[in-house]
Design an enzyme around this catalytic site. Sequence first.
Site, PDB file in Angstrom:
ATOM      1  N   ARG A 278     -20.365  -4.434 -12.587  1.00 18.45           N
ATOM      2  CA  ARG A 278     -19.309  -5.203 -12.998  1.00 18.45           C
ATOM      3  C   ARG A 278     -18.240  -4.465 -13.409  1.00 18.45           C
ATOM      4  O   ARG A 278     -17.317  -5.200 -13.897  1.00 18.45           O
ATOM      5  CB  ARG A 278     -19.744  -6.459 -13.849  1.00 18.45           C
ATOM      6  CG  ARG A 278     -20.754  -7.224 -13.261  1.00 18.45           C
ATOM      7  CD  ARG A 278     -21.108  -8.260 -14.472  1.00 18.45           C
ATOM      8  NE  ARG A 278     -22.170  -9.387 -14.001  1.00 18.45           N
ATOM      9  CZ  ARG A 278     -23.726  -8.930 -14.013  1.00 18.45           C
ATOM     10  NH1 ARG A 278     -23.875  -7.630 -14.560  1.00 18.45           N
ATOM     11  NH2 ARG A 278     -24.600  -9.661 -13.611  1.00 18.45           N
TER      12      ARG A 278
ATOM     13  N   LYS B   6      -5.259  -1.403  -5.420  1.00 17.55           N
ATOM     14  CA  LYS B   6      -5.746  -2.313  -4.367  1.00 17.55           C
ATOM     15  C   LYS B   6      -7.068  -1.613  -3.686  1.00 17.55           C
ATOM     16  O   LYS B   6      -6.746  -0.485  -3.325  1.00 17.55           O
ATOM     17  CB  LYS B   6      -4.753  -2.675  -3.395  1.00 17.55           C
ATOM     18  CG  LYS B   6      -3.873  -3.710  -3.307  1.00 17.55           C
ATOM     19  CD  LYS B   6      -3.066  -4.117  -2.193  1.00 17.55           C
ATOM     20  CE  LYS B   6      -2.246  -5.297  -2.485  1.00 17.55           C
ATOM     21  NZ  LYS B   6      -1.366  -5.672  -0.994  1.00 17.55           N
TER      22      LYS B   6
ATOM     23  N   GLU C  77       4.668   5.316   5.412  1.00 19.77           N
ATOM     24  CA  GLU C  77       4.700   4.839   4.158  1.00 19.77           C
ATOM     25  C   GLU C  77       5.830   5.038   3.351  1.00 19.77           C
ATOM     26  O   GLU C  77       6.437   4.411   2.624  1.00 19.77           O
ATOM     27  CB  GLU C  77       3.451   4.877   3.503  1.00 19.77           C
ATOM     28  CG  GLU C  77       2.242   4.212   4.170  1.00 19.77           C
ATOM     29  CD  GLU C  77       2.186   2.658   3.888  1.00 19.77           C
ATOM     30  OE1 GLU C  77       3.098   2.169   3.284  1.00 19.77           O
ATOM     31  OE2 GLU C  77       1.167   1.972   4.382  1.00 19.77           O
TER      32      GLU C  77
ATOM     33  N   GLU D  63      -0.016  -9.226  -6.919  1.00 17.30           N
ATOM     34  CA  GLU D  63       0.730  -9.601  -5.666  1.00 17.30           C
ATOM     35  C   GLU D  63       0.963 -11.131  -5.736  1.00 17.30           C
ATOM     36  O   GLU D  63       0.732 -11.981  -4.933  1.00 17.30           O
ATOM     37  CB  GLU D  63      -0.104  -9.225  -4.355  1.00 17.30           C
ATOM     38  CG  GLU D  63       0.959  -9.138  -3.278  1.00 17.30           C
ATOM     39  CD  GLU D  63       0.339  -8.686  -2.124  1.00 17.30           C
ATOM     40  OE1 GLU D  63       0.171  -9.245  -0.884  1.00 17.30           O
ATOM     41  OE2 GLU D  63       0.100  -7.179  -1.969  1.00 17.30           O
TER      42      GLU D  63
ATOM     43  N   ARG E 109       5.437  -7.701  -5.421  1.00 23.48           N
ATOM     44  CA  ARG E 109       4.536  -6.537  -5.006  1.00 23.48           C
ATOM     45  C   ARG E 109       4.346  -6.889  -3.367  1.00 23.48           C
ATOM     46  O   ARG E 109       4.038  -6.144  -2.455  1.00 23.48           O
ATOM     47  CB  ARG E 109       3.011  -6.848  -5.374  1.00 23.48           C
ATOM     48  CG  ARG E 109       2.256  -5.532  -4.741  1.00 23.48           C
ATOM     49  CD  ARG E 109       1.004  -5.183  -5.758  1.00 23.48           C
ATOM     50  NE  ARG E 109       0.352  -4.436  -4.975  1.00 23.48           N
ATOM     51  CZ  ARG E 109      -0.618  -3.470  -5.697  1.00 23.48           C
ATOM     52  NH1 ARG E 109      -1.094  -3.800  -6.961  1.00 23.48           N
ATOM     53  NH2 ARG E 109      -1.342  -2.574  -5.155  1.00 23.48           N
TER      54      ARG E 109
ATOM     55  N   ASN F 176       4.457  -5.010   1.573  1.00 18.57           N
ATOM     56  CA  ASN F 176       3.417  -5.251   2.704  1.00 18.57           C
ATOM     57  C   ASN F 176       4.726  -5.194   3.696  1.00 18.57           C
ATOM     58  O   ASN F 176       4.181  -5.663   4.969  1.00 18.57           O
ATOM     59  CB  ASN F 176       2.879  -6.687   2.673  1.00 18.57           C
ATOM     60  CG  ASN F 176       1.825  -6.505   1.581  1.00 18.57           C
ATOM     61  OD1 ASN F 176       1.127  -5.895   1.311  1.00 18.57           O
ATOM     62  ND2 ASN F 176       1.752  -8.066   1.012  1.00 18.57           N
TER      63      ASN F 176
ATOM     64  N   HIS G 125       3.527  -4.576   7.417  1.00 15.53           N
ATOM     65  CA  HIS G 125       2.054  -4.538   7.461  1.00 15.53           C
ATOM     66  C   HIS G 125       1.315  -5.811   8.053  1.00 15.53           C
ATOM     67  O   HIS G 125       0.254  -5.682   8.800  1.00 15.53           O
ATOM     68  CB  HIS G 125       1.461  -4.567   6.132  1.00 15.53           C
ATOM     69  CG  HIS G 125       1.374  -3.119   5.508  1.00 15.53           C
ATOM     70  ND1 HIS G 125       2.766  -2.394   5.234  1.00 15.53           N
ATOM     71  CD2 HIS G 125       0.442  -2.257   5.114  1.00 15.53           C
ATOM     72  CE1 HIS G 125       2.292  -1.278   4.804  1.00 15.53           C
ATOM     73  NE2 HIS G 125       1.061  -1.249   4.635  1.00 15.53           N
TER      74      HIS G 125
ATOM     75  N   HIS H 256      -3.386   4.168  10.308  1.00 12.67           N
ATOM     76  CA  HIS H 256      -2.648   2.873   9.594  1.00 12.67           C
ATOM     77  C   HIS H 256      -1.344   3.122   9.704  1.00 12.67           C
ATOM     78  O   HIS H 256      -0.423   2.100  10.021  1.00 12.67           O
ATOM     79  CB  HIS H 256      -3.094   2.909   8.373  1.00 12.67           C
ATOM     80  CG  HIS H 256      -2.580   1.942   7.360  1.00 12.67           C
ATOM     81  ND1 HIS H 256      -2.496   0.612   7.619  1.00 12.67           N
ATOM     82  CD2 HIS H 256      -1.684   2.263   6.235  1.00 12.67           C
ATOM     83  CE1 HIS H 256      -1.968  -0.122   6.537  1.00 12.67           C
ATOM     84  NE2 HIS H 256      -1.270   1.011   5.707  1.00 12.67           N
TER      85      HIS H 256
END
Length: 267
Positions: free
Chosen positions: A69, A91, A133, A185, A189, A193, A196, A213
Amino acid sequence: QVENTLNTLGYQVASYILPDGEQFKNMAHVESIFTQLLEKRFNRDCALVALGGGVVGDMTGFAAACYQRGVSFLQIPTTLLAQVDSSVGGKTGVNHPLGKNMIGAFQQPQVVLADMAQLKTLPERELSAGLAEVIKYALLGDVEFLAWLEAHMDGLVQQDPALLAEAVYRSCAHKARIVANDEKEQGERALLNLGHTFGHAIESYLGYGEWLHGEAVATGMVMAADLSHLMGWISEQDLERTKKIIHRANLPIKCPQIPLDDFLAYM
């Protein structure tokens, strides 16, 4: 070297080599991390160290979020893309055949250690993928950074260490500010993206790993800029400026042939 350092400091260390590539970023390989941890009897006091590119970082972070956890983890990104983007912000997750990054968790690393020396072994294609990026942060509204990239792109492509260090620092500062304001997000945020939505559709349709990517995101940013121009939100000059800086980074600016219905489904 990392393992030796941790051993010297008195930590119990076990290493596990993950395959690096978007096609391997799945639940099966995350489960293999759990198996290693359980077989070696690591408890909740352990910490996972992600030494590698964005795929390794995403899977390791997700495993850290889930194991017992939640345990601590550290990021040591070894690619430019991971150093400027995926290692920062918390993320983590894996891909699914029906969509990229659809399964995951927010799990902030305790430390992100970006060593510029790691980039010396990076293939040119991987370096360019990382620059996508970097360019993204400039296009998000940092016109000064965009002008800096236009002035220094040749040096960045040639892997000038001082320029790369500056690009990594400015990119991380930009992302950290946005993430601090909106970790999960819910608003701002989503800006991160940029490109993306189109880019992930390209990756998913072609098959993970066919395009890197950063290559898919680069084309996605051109498509986003083109859409913004068609909607009257940016000028043709802005669109051409976007295409030019991406092209100078040796990145694709044209989308591969994908049937419209398929493209929309993946988006």
